[in-house]
Write a protein that holds these residues in place. Structure first.
Motif, PDB file in Angstrom:
ATOM      1  N   GLU A 234       0.859  -1.181   0.000  1.00  0.00           N
ATOM      2  CA  GLU A 234       0.000   0.000   0.000  1.00  0.00           C
ATOM      3  C   GLU A 234       0.898   1.235   0.000  1.00  0.00           C
ATOM      4  OE1 GLU A 234      -3.293   2.165   2.849  1.00  0.00           O
ATOM      5  OE2 GLU A 234      -2.858   0.051   3.142  1.00  0.00           O
ATOM      6  N   ILE A 235       0.614   2.162  -0.891  1.00  0.00           N
ATOM      7  CA  ILE A 235       1.384   3.402  -0.956  1.00  0.00           C
ATOM      8  C   ILE A 235       0.704   4.430  -0.077  1.00  0.00           C
ATOM      9  CG2 ILE A 235       2.166   5.272  -2.446  1.00  0.00           C
ATOM     10  CD1 ILE A 235       2.299   3.220  -4.717  1.00  0.00           C
ATOM     11  N   ILE A 236       1.477   4.970   0.838  1.00  0.00           N
ATOM     12  CA  ILE A 236       0.954   5.988   1.747  1.00  0.00           C
ATOM     13  C   ILE A 236       1.674   7.291   1.444  1.00  0.00           C
ATOM     14  CG2 ILE A 236       0.712   6.691   4.148  1.00  0.00           C
ATOM     15  CD1 ILE A 236       0.821   3.717   4.885  1.00  0.00           C
ATOM     16  N   GLU A 237       0.904   8.296   1.080  1.00  0.00           N
ATOM     17  CA  GLU A 237       1.499   9.602   0.819  1.00  0.00           C
ATOM     18  C   GLU A 237       1.534  10.398   2.118  1.00  0.00           C
ATOM     19  OE1 GLU A 237       0.239  11.842  -2.526  1.00  0.00           O
ATOM     20  OE2 GLU A 237      -0.223  10.020  -3.663  1.00  0.00           O
ATOM     21  N   VAL A 238       2.715  10.887   2.443  1.00  0.00           N
ATOM     22  CA  VAL A 238       2.905  11.672   3.652  1.00  0.00           C
ATOM     23  C   VAL A 238       3.380  13.057   3.243  1.00  0.00           C
ATOM     24  CG1 VAL A 238       4.196  11.868   5.808  1.00  0.00           C
ATOM     25  CG2 VAL A 238       3.507   9.622   4.964  1.00  0.00           C
ATOM     26  N   GLU A 239       2.668  14.054   3.683  1.00  0.00           N
ATOM     27  CA  GLU A 239       3.086  15.419   3.396  1.00  0.00           C
ATOM     28  C   GLU A 239       3.973  15.882   4.543  1.00  0.00           C
ATOM     29  OE1 GLU A 239       1.538  19.600   1.812  1.00  0.00           O
ATOM     30  OE2 GLU A 239       0.667  17.707   1.244  1.00  0.00           O
ATOM     31  N   GLU A 240       5.226  16.121   4.202  1.00  0.00           N
ATOM     32  CA  GLU A 240       6.192  16.545   5.207  1.00  0.00           C
ATOM     33  C   GLU A 240       6.048  18.041   5.451  1.00  0.00           C
ATOM     34  OE1 GLU A 240      10.958  16.173   6.073  1.00  0.00           O
ATOM     35  OE2 GLU A 240      10.155  15.444   4.205  1.00  0.00           O
TER      36      GLU A 240
END
Length: 181
Positions: free
Chosen positions: A28-34
């Motif tokens: 699963e690809i999890i996008e994290v906004e830093e």
């Protein structure tokens, strides 16, 4: 010897498509906004610097006239008239201990608000405005020059260039108010 694209009768044997499908189903690809900080990148005396975008209120063209006022400290170029307001224009060369430009600088002016005052800050060249993740900002090294150390809050080194010193506008303007430079 013959090769077949059909799966063998072995229950542990999988085709390439089946193996990839099985692998992709568990991934699963999890996008994290830093968290990041907007920086205004510029040059003074040939050196790269930045100010936080939160303190830069406006970028003013190089053709905005600045008027000399006698008796001002060396770090003050003069004043400018901007939409009915008179704002001082600070030269960072004097505050940062850099050599003064040979001729009258035609660089842009950043209108900066910090330490309870608003003033123009003369820069030689505007490079960019960009967002930089906080994780890429590093503490300034102990080897930083004495003249820069009080004003640099962090360093950022983009992959393709030299390290950029993030200036602390509060410290710069406090020194300006104290008559330093």
């Amino acid at each position: 010897m013959t090769f077949s694209s059909e799966p063998a009768n072995d229950p542990t044997s999988l085709t390439l498509e089946q193996a990839l499908a099985k692998h992709d189903a568990g991934t699963e690809i999890i996008e994290v906004e830093e968290p990041s900080q907007q920086l205004v990148l510029f040059r003074v005396g040939g050196q790269p610097f930045a100010l936080s975008g939160s303190v830069v209120k406006e970028i003013i063209s190089h053709d905005q006239p600045v008027y000399f006022v006698p008796g001002l400290p060396a770090s003050t170029e003069g004043v400018l008239h901007l939409r009915g307001h008179i704002e001082s224009v600070i030269q960072l060369h004097a505050l940062l201990g850099l050599s003064s430009p040979a001729a009258h600088s035609q660089g842009m002016i950043l209108l900066v608000s910090a330490a309870g005052i608003k003033s123009g800050v003369r820069i030689d060249h505007l490079d960019d405005v960009c967002d930089v993740p906080y994780s890429l900002l590093q503490a300034p090294p102990e080897t930083l020059s004495e003249s820069l150390r009080p004003y640099v809050s962090a360093l950022w080194q983009p992959e393709e260039g030299a390290a950029t010193a993030l200036l602390d506008a509060e410290a710069l303007f406090s020194a300006y108010q104290a008559g330093l430079g």
